[in-house]
Design an enzyme around this catalytic site. Structure first.
Site, PDB file in Angstrom:
ATOM      1  N   THR A 195       1.304   0.398   4.223  1.00  0.00           N
ATOM      2  CA  THR A 195       0.690   1.449   3.398  1.00  0.00           C
ATOM      3  C   THR A 195       1.106   1.339   1.935  1.00  0.00           C
ATOM      4  OG1 THR A 195       2.533   2.887   4.011  1.00  0.00           O
ATOM      5  CG2 THR A 195       0.510   3.122   5.295  1.00  0.00           C
ATOM      6  N   SER A 220       3.573   7.880   8.271  1.00  0.00           N
ATOM      7  CA  SER A 220       2.278   7.235   8.048  1.00  0.00           C
ATOM      8  C   SER A 220       1.586   6.820   9.337  1.00  0.00           C
ATOM      9  CB  SER A 220       2.442   5.984   7.183  1.00  0.00           C
ATOM     10  OG  SER A 220       3.024   6.297   5.968  1.00  0.00           O
ATOM     11  N   ARG A 278      17.803 -12.670  -0.709  1.00  0.00           N
ATOM     12  CA  ARG A 278      17.453 -13.763  -1.631  1.00  0.00           C
ATOM     13  C   ARG A 278      18.630 -14.667  -2.001  1.00  0.00           C
ATOM     14  NH1 ARG A 278      14.148  -9.996  -5.763  1.00  0.00           N
ATOM     15  NH2 ARG A 278      12.395  -9.532  -4.392  1.00  0.00           N
ATOM     16  N   CYS A 303       9.274 -10.719  -8.449  1.00  0.00           N
ATOM     17  CA  CYS A 303       7.958 -10.982  -9.037  1.00  0.00           C
ATOM     18  C   CYS A 303       8.037 -11.743 -10.371  1.00  0.00           C
ATOM     19  CB  CYS A 303       7.200  -9.672  -9.223  1.00  0.00           C
ATOM     20  SG  CYS A 303       8.224  -8.300  -9.744  1.00  0.00           S
ATOM     21  N   GLN A 352       6.741  -5.939 -17.865  1.00  0.00           N
ATOM     22  CA  GLN A 352       6.425  -5.777 -16.439  1.00  0.00           C
ATOM     23  C   GLN A 352       5.664  -4.483 -16.163  1.00  0.00           C
ATOM     24  OE1 GLN A 352      10.686  -7.800 -15.428  1.00  0.00           O
ATOM     25  NE2 GLN A 352       9.728  -6.782 -13.699  1.00  0.00           N
ATOM     26  N   SER A 403       3.323  -1.289 -11.270  1.00  0.00           N
ATOM     27  CA  SER A 403       3.124  -1.540  -9.836  1.00  0.00           C
ATOM     28  C   SER A 403       4.300  -2.307  -9.250  1.00  0.00           C
ATOM     29  CB  SER A 403       1.817  -2.292  -9.578  1.00  0.00           C
ATOM     30  OG  SER A 403       1.815  -3.499 -10.288  1.00  0.00           O
ATOM     31  N   LYS A 410      18.659 -11.174 -11.554  1.00  0.00           N
ATOM     32  CA  LYS A 410      17.847 -11.807 -10.496  1.00  0.00           C
ATOM     33  C   LYS A 410      17.093 -13.017 -11.039  1.00  0.00           C
ATOM     34  CE  LYS A 410      16.702  -7.465  -8.134  1.00  0.00           C
ATOM     35  NZ  LYS A 410      15.649  -6.425  -8.106  1.00  0.00           N
ATOM     36  N   ARG A 417       9.876  -2.679 -18.941  1.00  0.00           N
ATOM     37  CA  ARG A 417       8.743  -2.049 -18.239  1.00  0.00           C
ATOM     38  C   ARG A 417       7.741  -1.572 -19.287  1.00  0.00           C
ATOM     39  NH1 ARG A 417       8.083  -2.985 -13.195  1.00  0.00           N
ATOM     40  NH2 ARG A 417      10.176  -2.295 -12.662  1.00  0.00           N
ATOM     41  N   HIS A 434       2.249  -8.806 -14.637  1.00  0.00           N
ATOM     42  CA  HIS A 434       3.463  -8.984 -15.445  1.00  0.00           C
ATOM     43  C   HIS A 434       3.207 -10.086 -16.480  1.00  0.00           C
ATOM     44  CE1 HIS A 434       5.510  -6.399 -12.765  1.00  0.00           C
ATOM     45  NE2 HIS A 434       6.406  -7.211 -12.245  1.00  0.00           N
ATOM     46  N   ASN A 440       1.398  -9.393 -10.372  1.00  0.00           N
ATOM     47  CA  ASN A 440       2.718  -9.268  -9.728  1.00  0.00           C
ATOM     48  C   ASN A 440       2.621  -8.889  -8.256  1.00  0.00           C
ATOM     49  OD1 ASN A 440       1.910  -6.794 -11.338  1.00  0.00           O
ATOM     50  ND2 ASN A 440       3.427  -5.886  -9.979  1.00  0.00           N
TER      51      ASN A 440
HETATM   52  N1  LIG Z   1       5.501  -4.398  -6.248  1.00  0.00           N
HETATM   53  C1  LIG Z   1       5.916  -5.607  -6.601  1.00  0.00           C
HETATM   54  O1  LIG Z   1       5.453  -6.208  -7.589  1.00  0.00           O
HETATM   55  C2  LIG Z   1       6.948  -6.279  -5.787  1.00  0.00           C
HETATM   56  C3  LIG Z   1       7.209  -7.602  -6.060  1.00  0.00           C
HETATM   57  C4  LIG Z   1       8.159  -8.256  -5.322  1.00  0.00           C
HETATM   58  C5  LIG Z   1       8.818  -7.569  -4.325  1.00  0.00           C
HETATM   59  N2  LIG Z   1       8.552  -6.268  -4.083  1.00  0.00           N
HETATM   60  C6  LIG Z   1       9.293  -5.607  -3.005  1.00  0.00           C
HETATM   61  O2  LIG Z   1       8.398  -5.340  -1.928  1.00  0.00           O
HETATM   62  C7  LIG Z   1       8.831  -4.186  -1.215  1.00  0.00           C
HETATM   63  C8  LIG Z   1       7.692  -3.183  -1.160  1.00  0.00           C
HETATM   64  O3  LIG Z   1       7.320  -2.810  -2.477  1.00  0.00           O
HETATM   65  P1  LIG Z   1       6.027  -1.904  -2.772  1.00  0.00           P
HETATM   66  O4  LIG Z   1       5.819  -2.015  -4.227  1.00  0.00           O
HETATM   67  O5  LIG Z   1       4.906  -2.251  -1.861  1.00  0.00           O
HETATM   68  O6  LIG Z   1       6.574  -0.432  -2.380  1.00  0.00           O
HETATM   69  P2  LIG Z   1       5.716   0.880  -2.023  1.00  0.00           P
HETATM   70  O7  LIG Z   1       4.357   0.802  -2.610  1.00  0.00           O
HETATM   71  O8  LIG Z   1       6.576   2.026  -2.398  1.00  0.00           O
HETATM   72  O9  LIG Z   1       5.563   0.819  -0.422  1.00  0.00           O
HETATM   73  C9  LIG Z   1       6.669   0.890   0.428  1.00  0.00           C
HETATM   74  C10 LIG Z   1       6.241   0.657   1.875  1.00  0.00           C
HETATM   75  O10 LIG Z   1       7.406   0.644   2.691  1.00  0.00           O
HETATM   76  C11 LIG Z   1       7.270   1.601   3.755  1.00  0.00           C
HETATM   77  N3  LIG Z   1       8.599   2.147   4.070  1.00  0.00           N
HETATM   78  C12 LIG Z   1       9.540   2.599   3.239  1.00  0.00           C
HETATM   79  N4  LIG Z   1      10.621   3.000   3.921  1.00  0.00           N
HETATM   80  C13 LIG Z   1      10.352   2.782   5.236  1.00  0.00           C
HETATM   81  C14 LIG Z   1      11.061   2.985   6.451  1.00  0.00           C
HETATM   82  N5  LIG Z   1      12.303   3.501   6.465  1.00  0.00           N
HETATM   83  N6  LIG Z   1      10.465   2.648   7.616  1.00  0.00           N
HETATM   84  C15 LIG Z   1       9.218   2.129   7.634  1.00  0.00           C
HETATM   85  N7  LIG Z   1       8.484   1.912   6.511  1.00  0.00           N
HETATM   86  C16 LIG Z   1       9.057   2.239   5.333  1.00  0.00           C
HETATM   87  C17 LIG Z   1       6.343   2.650   3.156  1.00  0.00           C
HETATM   88  O11 LIG Z   1       5.761   3.357   4.227  1.00  0.00           O
HETATM   89  P3  LIG Z   1       5.296   4.910   4.032  1.00  0.00           P
HETATM   90  O12 LIG Z   1       4.003   4.860   3.291  1.00  0.00           O
HETATM   91  O13 LIG Z   1       5.175   5.367   5.436  1.00  0.00           O
HETATM   92  O14 LIG Z   1       6.400   5.582   3.272  1.00  0.00           O
HETATM   93  C18 LIG Z   1       5.339   1.760   2.429  1.00  0.00           C
HETATM   94  O15 LIG Z   1       4.439   1.195   3.359  1.00  0.00           O
HETATM   95  C19 LIG Z   1      10.079  -3.696  -1.957  1.00  0.00           C
HETATM   96  O16 LIG Z   1      11.232  -4.248  -1.358  1.00  0.00           O
HETATM   97  C20 LIG Z   1       9.900  -4.273  -3.334  1.00  0.00           C
HETATM   98  O17 LIG Z   1      11.120  -4.419  -4.034  1.00  0.00           O
HETATM   99  C21 LIG Z   1       7.625  -5.608  -4.776  1.00  0.00           C
END
Ligand SMILES: NC(=O)c1ccc[n+]([C@@H]2O[C@H](COP(=O)([O-])OP(=O)(O)OC[C@H]3O[C@@H](n4cnc5c(N)ncnc54)[C@H](OP(=O)(O)O)[C@@H]3O)[C@@H](O)[C@H]2O)c1
Length: 340
Positions: free
Chosen positions: A11, A40, A99, A130, A157, A160, A215, A236, A243, A316
């Protein structure tokens, strides 16, 4: 016969993009299961022409599944990724948790595809940050030709990169600036992000660098070459997706800007858009939804012997997260995890 695949965090921003990319690239999946937190459960997410219904991660059994794409924060990853790995499912993780673990490969398929073979130690492969992913795609082909000594990078950056709450904050804060009574106080960030820039991503470290900056240093060394020195400033900006990076590179050998342009034109994952005229470069808005890492403004740095400057932009949520993860799975499939 295809793979049985799980998307964890389906989600979220990265999870949803993961589903788009699995569908767009026609990843050979016989089954795709989508998981998120209990709140969810039942939420529908798109996968190609179909919709999938989200299940609860906490009660899911990964036995019999081949690949789990994890796109949740580090805390949930710490709790659930080892369970999935132990149940025989290869985890491809987007968080920063694994990582820097020497027993976990950190992979950008255009740069170090052979590293996937190290997945067997923990049954986990890490996806880079990213900002690192798009930078190393541009650096590696130049490093192969002229050996990079030092990189100075400043990032711009998008929000998102901080998850879905941060996207809402930029949207609502921007509207709130114009509507009296609807002002939105900073929550996802320490200062207002609308109409502003914030030179602070992730926590501060003793050195004065932020963790995001650290990082980029540590991951470039692990993915490309430990001898490369990197210094980063991560910022940011009020952009939703995409990005951007201003990168200054110092090489051991001389590299002419025209040759650099030709090398990058041929390099996997790179797209050079570099005309010295109005608009002859790429901005974040233009990279959204694309697979490529775009490189513009390639030019000699005349203040040092062997230096180049360039501007590198990518989506990103794609190269910085979901696309890279799916490419890792494709590489794993081609080299190690054969099906059928
Ligand atoms: N965005 C980027 O550009 C990017 C790039 C590289 C890496 N990342 C990494 O990718 C990961 C996700 O990032 P995002 O941007 O997609 O975050 P996000 O939009 O906030 O989404 C987080 C997701 O994780 C789920 N979640 C959180 N806690 C949970 C739990 N305890 N049990 C089950 N599901 C859980 C949420 O579910 P609910 O909706 O049910 O809360 C949601 O589906 C992070 O580790 C982030 O650092 C992100």
């Amino acid at each position: 016969m295809g793979y049985r695949v799980v998307v964890v965090g389906a989600t979220g921003n990265v999870g949803r993009e993961m589903l788009n990319i699995l569908a767009e690239r026609q990843f050979p999946a016989d089954e795709v299961v989508v998981l998120a937190s209990r709140k969810s459960m039942g939420t529908e997410v798109s996968f190609g022409d179909t919709t999938l219904t989200t299940k609860d991660l906490d009660t899911f059994d990964f036995t019999g599944y081949d690949i789990a794409f994890f796109a949740v924060g580090s805390d949930a990853t710490k709790k659930y990724a080892p369970v999935a790995a132990k149940q025989g499912c290869v985890v491809i993780d987007n968080s920063s948790l694994y990582r820097y673990d020497p027993d976990v490969p950190l992979v950008v398929p255009e740069v170090n595809p052979e590293a996937v073979e190290g997945y067997t130690k923990k049954n986990i492969i890490a996806n880079p940050n990213c900002s690192t992913a798009q930078m190393v795609v541009a650096l590696k082909p130049l490093h192969d030709r002229a050996k990079i000594k030092r990189v100075v990078v400043s990032t711009y950056q998008s929000v998102s990169g901080s998850g879905k709450d941060a996207i809402d904050e930029l949207w609502n804060q921007t509207k709130g600036v114009y509507v009296p009574g609807q002002e939105v106080a900073p929550k996802a960030y320490p200062k207002q992000i609308a109409f502003n820039v914030i030179p602070h991503i992730d926590v501060f470290m003793d050195s004065g660098d932020t963790k995001e900056e650290w990082k980029m240093v540590a991951e470039t060394k692990k993915i490309v070459d430990p001898s490369i020195k990197v210094t980063a400033t991560c910022v940011r900006v009020p952009v939703f997706v995409g990005h951007s990076e201003s990168i200054n590179v110092e090489f051991e050998d001389f590299l002419d800007e025209d040759e650099a342009r030709d090398i990058l034109r041929e390099a996997p994952g790179c797209m050079v858009i570099d005309k010295r005229e109005d608009g002859g470069y790429v901005t974040p808005i233009e990279c959204v939804g694309d697979f490529a890492t775009f490189i513009s403004r390639i030019r000699q740095d005349s203040t040092i012997d062997n230096g180049l400057n360039m501007w590198v932009v990518s989506d990103n949520l794609r190269k910085g997260a979901a696309l890279n993860a799916v490419q890792i799975a494709e590489t794993l499939g081609a080299r190690c995890l054969k099906k059928g």
